[in-house]
Design an enzyme around this catalytic site. Sequence first.
Site, mmCIF file in Angstrom:
data_model
loop_
_atom_site.group_PDB
_atom_site.id
_atom_site.type_symbol
_atom_site.label_atom_id
_atom_site.label_comp_id
_atom_site.label_asym_id
_atom_site.label_seq_id
_atom_site.Cartn_x
_atom_site.Cartn_y
_atom_site.Cartn_z
ATOM 1 N N THR A 100 -25.013 -38.780 -8.580
ATOM 2 C CA THR A 100 -23.967 -37.836 -8.186
ATOM 3 C C THR A 100 -22.883 -38.570 -7.406
ATOM 4 O OG1 THR A 100 -25.483 -35.970 -8.087
ATOM 5 C CG2 THR A 100 -23.539 -35.838 -6.688
ATOM 6 N N ARG A 106 -30.656 -24.867 -14.808
ATOM 7 C CA ARG A 106 -30.882 -25.309 -13.426
ATOM 8 C C ARG A 106 -29.577 -25.706 -12.748
ATOM 9 N NH1 ARG A 106 -29.917 -30.422 -10.493
ATOM 10 N NH2 ARG A 106 -31.425 -30.486 -8.770
ATOM 11 N N GLY A 114 -28.248 -27.487 -9.120
ATOM 12 C CA GLY A 114 -28.620 -28.199 -7.908
ATOM 13 C C GLY A 114 -27.688 -27.889 -6.760
ATOM 14 N N ASP A 115 -27.653 -28.769 -5.793
ATOM 15 C CA ASP A 115 -26.869 -28.512 -4.582
ATOM 16 C C ASP A 115 -25.395 -28.864 -4.729
ATOM 17 O OD1 ASP A 115 -27.803 -31.313 -4.640
ATOM 18 O OD2 ASP A 115 -26.710 -31.500 -2.768
ATOM 19 N N THR A 139 -26.033 -36.037 -1.914
ATOM 20 C CA THR A 139 -26.607 -36.473 -3.175
ATOM 21 C C THR A 139 -28.108 -36.623 -3.004
ATOM 22 O OG1 THR A 139 -26.689 -38.247 -4.821
ATOM 23 C CG2 THR A 139 -26.139 -38.897 -2.577
ATOM 24 N N GLY A 140 -28.868 -36.183 -4.016
ATOM 25 C CA GLY A 140 -30.313 -36.316 -3.918
ATOM 26 C C GLY A 140 -31.039 -35.183 -4.607
ATOM 27 N N GLY A 200 -31.678 -31.900 -5.163
ATOM 28 C CA GLY A 200 -30.854 -30.748 -4.840
ATOM 29 C C GLY A 200 -31.590 -29.541 -4.320
#
Length: 364
Positions: free
Chosen positions: A197, A225, A227-228, A248-249, A251
């Site tokens: 990301t 799906r 994510g964050d 980033t990671g 989420g």
Amino acid sequence: MRLPLFFTALLAAGQLSAQPAVEGRWTLVIHGGAGVIERDRLTAEEDSAIRAALAEALETGSAILREGGASLDAIEATIRVLEDDPNFNAGRGAVFTYDGTIEHDASIMDGATRSAGAATGTSNTRHPVTLARRVMENSPHVFLSGSGADAFSIEQGLEQVENSWFETDRRRGQLEEFLARQADDVSAYDIDLKYGTVGAVAVDIAGNVAAATSTGGMTGKRWGRIGDSPVIGAGTYADNRSCAVSATGSGEYFIRVGVAHEICAQIRFRFEQRLAEARASVPVDEEGVPEFYVHASEFGLQADEIQEIADSVIAEMAALGGSGGVIVTTPWGIGTYSFNTPGMYRGMASSEGGASVAIYGDED
């Protein structure tokens, strides 16, 4: 509690500066993803290409800030560069979904107004970060998804490309490995953490902060799906009263903690506490009139306090089982990173300290 050192010095001298402490200062911090990024996983050529891409993106945004441009313009331009670079999981080079397509998520936020825009599940917009900005500025909404976001992008006249334009052989290979490893597992998850990301945060010379994040999500993601990265408060947040954050990671964990907002909130509350303490410490005359007045623009939190707060929120997220990192900048010009993974593609530039990029966890 101890007041910031420079405020203590001014207090002892019986005077305070009438100007903001960091007038004219700008800072830009970028990331290109956090995860299992170790030296033995990258060839010398890959290492060099990633550093060059980070440096190009950093200089693109820095050039805007250096000339007095707005933080929003700088972060959008920075991320557009990263979205076009196949080394990162955003735009061209984004990961594949379980069904073999590519879907993008992006968000952006203006710290001066707390206006925000986001889009998720888009398929044909070349620069998702620009779509997020158009949602913020040209629609009555904050968050658009799927076919609706695609339709809005076309209405806005943004550049469209075939979904296949985003594909790379490397990402196709990652999907095939993923499917072969967990073909019968409905809870299949990208255990190698191929994130990538991209994100940028900045403060301009006017003291306005902004944040943006763009991603292709996780390899093999299913069922739409999200994510964050496109979630305001989880993967992106900006507030002139505290900071700007891009994450980033993993989420799901960033969403559960509300990482980006949590960092900004803790910085704001800490600053307000310091301000109240400073005002309470001002001597008064016999009639109770203060000898001088303390304005919020006259001091800010120190770099070690910003780092402590960012680290503590990442630790909270990690305690739940999540991994990843954040980039942070404040209206006072402080920029930093915090991550709990072996590495994070990252870079920082400012009017004070030049520019630098890094990949591995043991780099300064």
